[in-house]
Design an enzyme around this catalytic site. Structure first.
Site, PDB file in Angstrom:
ATOM      1  N   ASP A  19       0.831  -1.205   0.000  1.00  0.00           N
ATOM      2  CA  ASP A  19       0.000   0.000   0.000  1.00  0.00           C
ATOM      3  C   ASP A  19       0.867   1.258   0.000  1.00  0.00           C
ATOM      4  OD1 ASP A  19      -2.301   1.455  -0.019  1.00  0.00           O
ATOM      5  OD2 ASP A  19      -2.825   1.092   2.066  1.00  0.00           O
ATOM      6  N   GLY A  20       0.374   2.297  -0.639  1.00  0.00           N
ATOM      7  CA  GLY A  20       1.041   3.597  -0.581  1.00  0.00           C
ATOM      8  C   GLY A  20       1.622   4.073  -1.904  1.00  0.00           C
ATOM      9  N   GLY A  22       0.091   5.388  -4.513  1.00  0.00           N
ATOM     10  CA  GLY A  22      -0.500   6.666  -4.916  1.00  0.00           C
ATOM     11  C   GLY A  22       0.088   7.814  -4.120  1.00  0.00           C
ATOM     12  N   HIS A  36       2.749   3.189  -9.051  1.00  0.00           N
ATOM     13  CA  HIS A  36       2.605   1.750  -9.313  1.00  0.00           C
ATOM     14  C   HIS A  36       3.862   1.209 -10.013  1.00  0.00           C
ATOM     15  CE1 HIS A  36      -1.386   1.893  -7.785  1.00  0.00           C
ATOM     16  NE2 HIS A  36      -1.905   2.548  -8.802  1.00  0.00           N
ATOM     17  N   SER A  64      -7.196  -6.065  -5.794  1.00  0.00           N
ATOM     18  CA  SER A  64      -8.317  -6.684  -5.065  1.00  0.00           C
ATOM     19  C   SER A  64      -9.582  -6.645  -5.926  1.00  0.00           C
ATOM     20  CB  SER A  64      -8.576  -5.933  -3.755  1.00  0.00           C
ATOM     21  OG  SER A  64      -9.189  -4.692  -4.024  1.00  0.00           O
ATOM     22  N   THR A  65     -10.586  -7.403  -5.497  1.00  0.00           N
ATOM     23  CA  THR A  65     -11.858  -7.399  -6.238  1.00  0.00           C
ATOM     24  C   THR A  65     -12.497  -6.000  -6.181  1.00  0.00           C
ATOM     25  OG1 THR A  65     -12.768  -8.395  -4.219  1.00  0.00           O
ATOM     26  CG2 THR A  65     -12.484  -9.843  -6.090  1.00  0.00           C
ATOM     27  N   LEU A 130      11.320 -20.324  -4.452  1.00  0.00           N
ATOM     28  CA  LEU A 130      10.238 -19.505  -3.903  1.00  0.00           C
ATOM     29  C   LEU A 130       8.935 -19.666  -4.699  1.00  0.00           C
ATOM     30  CD1 LEU A 130       9.453 -17.019  -2.000  1.00  0.00           C
ATOM     31  CD2 LEU A 130      10.031 -15.604  -3.976  1.00  0.00           C
TER      32      LEU A 130
HETATM   33  C1  FPP Z   1      -1.932   0.068  -3.445  1.00  0.00           C
HETATM   34  O1  FPP Z   1      -1.441   1.391  -3.414  1.00  0.00           O
HETATM   35  C2  FPP Z   1      -1.407  -0.636  -4.616  1.00  0.00           C
HETATM   36  C3  FPP Z   1      -2.149  -1.264  -5.567  1.00  0.00           C
HETATM   37  C4  FPP Z   1      -3.618  -1.324  -5.536  1.00  0.00           C
HETATM   38  C5  FPP Z   1      -1.515  -1.910  -6.725  1.00  0.00           C
HETATM   39  C6  FPP Z   1      -0.281  -2.705  -6.387  1.00  0.00           C
HETATM   40  C7  FPP Z   1       0.528  -2.820  -7.589  1.00  0.00           C
HETATM   41  C8  FPP Z   1       1.891  -2.860  -7.613  1.00  0.00           C
HETATM   42  C9  FPP Z   1       2.739  -2.851  -6.422  1.00  0.00           C
HETATM   43  C10 FPP Z   1       2.612  -2.883  -8.885  1.00  0.00           C
HETATM   44  C11 FPP Z   1       2.148  -3.879  -9.857  1.00  0.00           C
HETATM   45  C12 FPP Z   1       2.318  -5.288  -9.467  1.00  0.00           C
HETATM   46  C13 FPP Z   1       2.224  -6.297 -10.364  1.00  0.00           C
HETATM   47  C14 FPP Z   1       2.304  -7.700  -9.894  1.00  0.00           C
HETATM   48  C15 FPP Z   1       2.083  -6.040 -11.812  1.00  0.00           C
HETATM   49  P1  FPP Z   1      -2.490   2.586  -3.570  1.00  0.00           P
HETATM   50  O2  FPP Z   1      -2.602   2.902  -5.016  1.00  0.00           O
HETATM   51  O3  FPP Z   1      -3.757   2.229  -2.890  1.00  0.00           O
HETATM   52  O4  FPP Z   1      -1.730   3.721  -2.803  1.00  0.00           O
HETATM   53  P2  FPP Z   1      -2.392   4.897  -1.951  1.00  0.00           P
HETATM   54  O5  FPP Z   1      -3.069   4.249  -0.772  1.00  0.00           O
HETATM   55  O6  FPP Z   1      -1.222   5.721  -1.533  1.00  0.00           O
HETATM   56  O7  FPP Z   1      -3.338   5.635  -2.860  1.00  0.00           O
END
Ligand code: FPP
Length: 244
Positions: A19-20, A22, A36, A64-65, A130
């Site tokens: 998370d984080g 954005g 991302h 997530s869904t 892994l």
């Molecule tokens: C949450 O941060 C992150 C996601 C919903 C996407 C996670 C994706 C990656 C780490 C990169 C891609 C991975 C693959 C396997 C292709 P957020 O966007 O909710 O951040 P925020 O809470 O700061 O807005």
């Protein structure tokens, strides 16, 4: 799925809520997608480190869904990143003996993504290092509902009263892996967000304010170090655990 795990030791199975992304981008006046992209780089480092230190399984929450509700442009770009990752990273994962599995309802993804998921999973299926589970279009509650439905389909002659915890565990996506020993959530929030909710009954939780794109090998070692200091009792007393 076994809950018995070594305490004061390295986790065999690590789960991560990344998370984080954005907020990392916003702080730098960059578009969310840049977060991302940087998050993906952090994931690469973490996979490589887990592989090197002998972690058995790493399960990351990539989509997530509920993430379909994000702005369409962000969803499209995340799907693009997912596809590129499947196309470009799988060879390297294979060379490193990593077994890649995509965990979730893949039927919602484009035909092209589904094809590359199959190629990537087939290519790495016999690897013995892994196990990297990428949870995509995954939801913990849906995992449990699907498990019950699969059990019923496999055992049409049985009565619902015969359904027990073991039967549910055996029909979940991660049925053949031990439950996560350690959950890491970055980005300062302290919740599970419908991730592996069945398997996390006894998982040790580690929350950090570090935003996912900044998460590094050092941060991972810090989380593992914190895990190593904990006593896992699984409902027993400290004295009983010492005796074991
Ligand atoms: C949450 O941060 C992150 C996601 C919903 C996407 C996670 C994706 C990656 C780490 C990169 C891609 C991975 C693959 C396997 C292709 P957020 O966007 O909710 O951040 P925020 O809470 O700061 O807005």
């Amino acid at each position: 799925m076994s809950e018995v795990s070594q305490s004061r030791n390295q986790p065999k199975h690590i789960a991560i809520i990344m998370d984080g992304n954005g907020r990392w981008a916003k702080k730098r006046f960059l578009p969310r997608f840049a977060g991302h992209q940087q998050g993906f780089k952090a994931l690469r480092k973490v996979v490589s480190h887990c592989s090197q230190i002998g972690v058995q399984a790493l399960t990351v929450f990539a989509f997530s869904t509920e993430n379909w509700k994000r702005p369409q442009d962000e969803v499209n770009k995340l799907m693009g990143l997912f596809l590129t990752a499947l196309q470009k990273e799988v060879k390297k994962l294979d060379e490193n003996n990593v077994q890649l599995r995509i965990v979730g309802d893949c039927s919602a993804f484009s035909q092209q993504i589904q094809e590359h998921i199959k190629i990537a999973e087939d290519m790495t299926a016999n690897n013995t290092g892994l196990v990297l589970n990428v949870a995509a279009n995954y939801g913990g509650r849906a995992d449990i509902v699907n498990a019950v439905q699969k059990w019923q389909a496999d055992n049409p002659e049985k009565n619902i009263s015969e359904l027990d915890e073991e039967a549910i565990s055996e029909h979940l996506f991660l049925a053949d892996l031990p439950a996560p020993d350690l959950l890491i959530r970055t980005g300062g929030e302290q919740r599970i967000s419908n991730f592996l909710i069945w398997q996390m009954a006894y998982t040790e939780l580690y929350f950090t304010d570090v935003l996912w794109p900044q998460f590094s090998e050092v941060e991972l070692d810090r989380a593992i170090g914190s895990y190593g200091m904990r006593e896992r009792r699984f409902g027993q007393t400290s004295e009983q655990v010492e005796q074991c």
